[in-house]
Write an enzyme that holds these catalytic residues in place. Structure first.
Site, short mmCIF file in Angstrom:
data_model
loop_
_atom_site.label_atom_id
_atom_site.label_comp_id
_atom_site.label_asym_id
_atom_site.label_seq_id
_atom_site.Cartn_x
_atom_site.Cartn_y
_atom_site.Cartn_z
N ASP A 54 0.84 -1.20 0.00
CA ASP A 54 0.00 0.00 0.00
C ASP A 54 0.88 1.25 0.00
OD1 ASP A 54 -1.76 2.06 0.43
OD2 ASP A 54 -2.41 1.39 2.42
N GLU A 133 31.34 10.98 5.50
CA GLU A 133 31.79 10.86 6.89
C GLU A 133 30.61 11.26 7.77
OE1 GLU A 133 35.11 13.47 7.23
OE2 GLU A 133 36.40 12.29 5.91
N GLU A 135 28.58 11.69 10.93
CA GLU A 135 28.80 11.79 12.37
C GLU A 135 27.49 11.56 13.12
OE1 GLU A 135 32.33 15.18 11.87
OE2 GLU A 135 30.25 15.77 12.34
N GLU A 212 34.44 11.98 18.04
CA GLU A 212 34.46 13.28 17.38
C GLU A 212 34.63 14.40 18.40
OE1 GLU A 212 34.74 15.33 15.13
OE2 GLU A 212 34.90 14.09 13.34
N GLU A 220 32.38 9.14 14.77
CA GLU A 220 32.43 9.10 13.31
C GLU A 220 33.02 7.76 12.88
OE1 GLU A 220 33.94 12.55 11.15
OE2 GLU A 220 35.25 11.21 10.02
N HIS A 269 30.57 15.26 6.05
CA HIS A 269 31.53 15.71 5.04
C HIS A 269 31.58 14.64 3.94
CE1 HIS A 269 33.48 17.51 8.86
NE2 HIS A 269 32.54 18.32 8.40
N ARG A 339 39.52 23.61 6.65
CA ARG A 339 38.23 23.05 7.03
C ARG A 339 37.16 24.11 7.32
NH1 ARG A 339 41.66 18.85 8.03
NH2 ARG A 339 40.74 16.76 7.99
N GLU A 358 36.15 17.60 -1.08
CA GLU A 358 35.32 17.29 0.08
C GLU A 358 34.28 18.40 0.24
OE1 GLU A 358 35.91 16.37 4.85
OE2 GLU A 358 37.12 17.91 3.87
N ARG A 360 31.74 19.97 2.46
CA ARG A 360 31.70 19.89 3.92
C ARG A 360 30.37 20.29 4.56
NH1 ARG A 360 35.98 19.03 6.82
NH2 ARG A 360 35.38 20.43 8.51
#
Length: 469
Positions: A54, A133, A135, A212, A220, A269, A339, A358, A360
């Site tokens: 359904d 990654e 977390e 972390e 992580e 990330h 970062r 990356e 972030r």
């Protein structure tokens, strides 16, 4: 995860003494759903005809007058569930309309499959690889609730410096001091080890795990990169394993983006690259060892970031994380090693095969089928239109004076703002039929409803601030 044919799945069921088969799929918003059938009901025909259910009872799917839907299991996703007794085999499904026989447009796994196909159609590359990654927090207790006359939340953790209910009061992790002291400060290492062991047994390659930055059991686990659809499947499995191992130990795992008001939130990330055959297209001789293709991909992601965050950061809570000062990148810049930028170029290895970017800003409250597809579509748009990402920004953005910040665009400060941006900028998502306007309108309407629900509900802190005004 190992790859199986339908015949091999049937042999596995027989060899392992499987009694039940669990068929799973995601609703539009990233919640894993399932239905279970006795193993004797599974045959080769199941993989062709599927099983009916359904669809009107799934959030964001069919109306009741057109509710019948078909779930067809993908044999390549089969695994024995490590948490369920009696022995149960799980397969992830693709969703079909039983009348037309066509794929269902709101099946977000279909969106991811179309994104992979579109990449090949453009001739840019053969595969897009993602390494998330994700977390999360592991709490010892969780309480929350709302009603017509109350609203509250309360979490507790043996690691939390504020905690006085546990006897081991000598080993606490202060705010922003969780990266990454050894036990007995780190009190969840054994649980993370168990999570990694189970993921590895299920065919998910784990590269590392650690505590972390935040207190209260933030963790992580990094899983090895894989192609878009396969990695999205694995991320659902990852979250399933994390939650169930935590529950086995009487604890509670959450991927909420911001839980503690004075500490780091949980992001996802996302490492990303495009390959053509055996050639890594992001490796070159430009800035930070990037190719022109990679820089154009960055240009596309930065250009559309204010729209795609509605998909990569899809909750009101997501924007409590996206604030300066808690390692969350809010400024749309790119940089090597930095970062504080929205896009970082990792510099751990000089190998062309390791060259990637990356992204972030995403978090794990997103539906990975949609989040990864949106990142890929923005990158394709950047490559096709040669979008210049501008100059890299290698300074610490968090410490810049206001006059230097003025020239750096910023991510939306709320889900409402992100939804408005998506509504203005989604044409790039429609290319190749990857996303549909119908699906995006469903998303926008559903998220606006979440915003309104929060808007109508007083926050407990408001009483502290304003009750005696």
């Amino acid at each position: 995860m190992p790859k199986y044919s339908p015949q091999e799945v049937l042999s596995l069921i027989e060899q392992e003494g499987v009694q039940y088969v669990d068929l799973r799929f995601s609703d539009p918003f990233g919640q894993w759903q399932h239905l279970t059938v006795p193993a004797y009901e599974i045959s080769e025909d199941t993989f062709e005809s599927g099983r009916g259910f359904d669809g009107s009872s799934i959030r964001g799917w069919r109306t009741i007058n057109e509710s019948d839907m078909i779930a067809k299991p993908d044999p390549n996703t089969a695994f024995i569930d490590p948490f369920i007794e009696p022995k149960t085999l799980v397969m992830i499904c693709d969703i079909y309309d039983p009348i037309t026989g066509e794929r269902y447009g709101r099946d977000t796994r279909y969106v991811a499959q179309k994104a992979e196909q579109y990449l090949k159609q453009t001739g840019i590359g053969d595969a897009a690889y993602f390494g998330p990654e994700a977390e999360f927090f592991i709490f010892d207790s969780v309480e929350f609730g709302t009603g017509p006359n109350y609203s509250f939340w309360r979490i507790d953790s043996e690691e939390g410096w504020w905690n006085r209910e546990f006897t081991s009061t000598g080993y606490k992790i202060p705010f922003k001091r969780g990266y990454f002291p050894v036990p007995p400060l780190d009190k969840t290492m054994d649980i993370r080890n168990e999570m990694v062991t189970i993921l590895s047994e299920l065919g998910v390659t784990v590269e590392l795990h650690h505590h972390e930055v935040a207190t209260a059991g933030q963790a992580e686990i990094d899983i090895r990169y894989d192609s878009l659809v396969s990695q999205s499947d694995k991320l659902f499995l990852y979250k399933y394993v994390v939650r169930n191992v935590a529950a086995k130990h009487g604890k509670y795992a959450t991927f909420m983006a911001k839980v503690l008001p004075n500490d780091n939130g949980s992001g996802m990330h996302t490492h990303f690259s495009i390959w053509k055959g055996d050639e890594p297209l992001f490796a070159g001789s430009g800035y930070a060892g990037l190719s022109e293709t990679a820089l154009y991909a960055i240009g596309g992601i930065l250009k559309h970031a204010r729209a795609i965050v509605a998909l990569t950061n899809p909750t009101v809570n997501s924007y409590h994380r996206l604030v300066p000062g808690f390692e969350a990148p809010v400024r749309l810049a790119y940089s090597a090693r930095n970062r504080s930028a929205a896009i970082r170029i990792p510099m751990y290895s000089q190998s062309p095969k390791a060259k990637r970017i990356e992204v972030r800003f995403p978090d794990a409250t997103s539906n990975p089928y949609l989040a990864f597809s949106a990142i890929l579509m923005a990158a394709i748009d950047g490559i096709e239109n040669k979008i210049d990402p501008g100059e890299p920004f290698d300074k610490d953005i968090y410490s810049l004076p206001p006059e230097e910040l003025e020239g750096i665009p910023q991510l939306p400060g709320s889900l409402e703002e992100a939804i408005n941006e998506l509504e203005k900028d989604y044409e790039f998502l429609l290319k190749g039929g990857v996303f549909t306007e119908e699906l995006l309108q469903l998303w926008i309407e559903a998220k606006r409803a979440e915003v309104d629900r929060l808007r109508f509900t007083p926050h407990p802190l408001e009483f502290e601030l304003y009750f005696d005004v």
